[in-house]
Design an enzyme around this catalytic site. Structure first.
Site, PDB file in Angstrom:
ATOM      1  N   ILE A  93       1.192  -5.316   8.187  1.00 27.15           N
ATOM      2  CA  ILE A  93       2.620  -5.089   8.401  1.00 27.15           C
ATOM      3  C   ILE A  93       2.917  -3.599   8.291  1.00 27.15           C
ATOM      4  CG2 ILE A  93       4.937  -5.626   7.586  1.00 27.15           C
ATOM      5  CD1 ILE A  93       3.779  -8.192   6.372  1.00 27.15           C
TER       6      ILE A  93
ATOM      7  N   LEU B 299       0.844  -1.191   0.000  1.00 28.00           N
ATOM      8  CA  LEU B 299       0.000   0.000   0.000  1.00 28.00           C
ATOM      9  C   LEU B 299       0.883   1.246   0.000  1.00 28.00           C
ATOM     10  CD1 LEU B 299      -1.435  -2.384   1.763  1.00 28.00           C
ATOM     11  CD2 LEU B 299      -2.988  -0.575   2.451  1.00 28.00           C
TER      12      LEU B 299
ATOM     13  N   GLY C  77       1.502   4.100   4.742  1.00 25.26           N
ATOM     14  CA  GLY C  77       2.376   3.211   3.988  1.00 25.26           C
ATOM     15  C   GLY C  77       2.562   1.881   4.687  1.00 25.26           C
ATOM     16  N   SER C  78       2.280   0.783   4.008  1.00 24.72           N
ATOM     17  CA  SER C  78       2.282  -0.493   4.710  1.00 24.72           C
ATOM     18  C   SER C  78       2.147  -1.652   3.728  1.00 24.72           C
ATOM     19  CB  SER C  78       1.127  -0.527   5.712  1.00 24.72           C
ATOM     20  OG  SER C  78      -0.072  -0.097   5.087  1.00 24.72           O
ATOM     21  N   ARG C  79       1.858  -2.831   4.283  1.00 25.32           N
ATOM     22  CA  ARG C  79       1.721  -4.038   3.477  1.00 25.32           C
ATOM     23  C   ARG C  79       0.783  -5.004   4.189  1.00 25.32           C
ATOM     24  NH1 ARG C  79       7.030  -7.675   2.104  1.00 25.32           N
ATOM     25  NH2 ARG C  79       6.064  -9.745   2.206  1.00 25.32           N
TER      26      ARG C  79
END
Length: 241
Positions: free
Chosen positions: A173, A115, A203-205
């Site tokens: 995450i 993301l 911002g991530s996953r």
């Protein structure tokens, strides 16, 4: 005749507000303090500098956009796992699920969605089912698009069992600038596909671990829509003992 056309004598202001509600996505509650703080800071900044006031207003609007929570409608298909996040499919590979969930240390197919700060950052439930375990683990804040981010970064893992008896694992995450993972579901909760269950800030996953025998239907580099894109077809329902 259009369904949004105002009726004769209708209040134009009320109609405009109705159109705005239908067009603009709602905001996740986690964003309200940030947007409210930005609005107050903007008003204060305008007293000293018009330019600072404009900058503050733009920042506040960007903050509201980041925390947007658009309505999603899951496809009318059984036996599938949906994307838990908007973003870009960055990895498709076999990996062992997070150890804190207590699952067997056996590799499962994992689909990772990265993301960016411009994507919707709420996470969606991938299927109808029941939450069996939620486990948080602190960690580093490496760039979320790196392979080792799944192992080293701060994360929150969810194990759920679908209505057909399959195990699905979804892992939030944290990324390079993300510093807060919010998970709003608990063990024992009954959840519906595409419903919002959490959010990661800035911002991530999100990793989705699939049961053996699943057929992945997305490709690396493909963009996903949380709650709507079908990530995989799940295998036939496990036989009941």
């Amino acid at each position: 005749m259009s369904g949004t056309r105002p009726e004769p004598g209708a209040n134009p202001v009320a109609h405009a507000l109705q159109l705005a509600r239908e067009t603009l996505p709602p905001m996740h509650p986690a964003g309200r303090p940030f947007v409210a703080g930005g609005a107050v800071a903007t008003l204060l900044a305008r007293r000293f500098s018009k330019r600072l006031g404009v900058l503050g207003a733009l920042t506040t609007v960007a903050m509201a956009a980041f925390f947007r929570e658009p309505k999603r409608v899951p496809p009318p298909r059984d036996g599938v796992a949906l994307a838990s996040a908007d973003g870009l499919v960055s990895l498709i590979e076999e990996a062992v699920p997070p150890a804190e969930l207590g699952l067997p240390a056996e590799p499962r197919m994992r689909v990772s969605v990265f993301l960016s700060v411009f994507d919707v950052h709420v996470q969606r439930v991938p299927a109808n089912g029941v939450i069996e375990r939620v486990a948080y683990r602190p960690g580093k804040f490496l760039s979320a698009d790196l392979d080792k981010a799944s192992d080293d970064n701060e994360r929150n893992s969810v194990l759920m069992r679908t209505e057909d008896g399959h195990e699905l694992v979804v892992v939030q995450i944290a990324g390079l600038v993300a510093r807060r993972i919010l998970c709003e579901i608990r063990e024992g909760d009954k959840v519906g596909a595409a419903s919002t269950y959490g959010i990661i800030r800035f911002g991530s996953r999100v990793d989705l671990y699939l049961p053996p025998g699943s057929t992945v239907l997305v490709s690396k580099g493909q963009r996903t829509i949380g709650g709507e894109t079908v990530i995989a077809e799940l295998p036939a329902a496990p036989a009941k003992g």
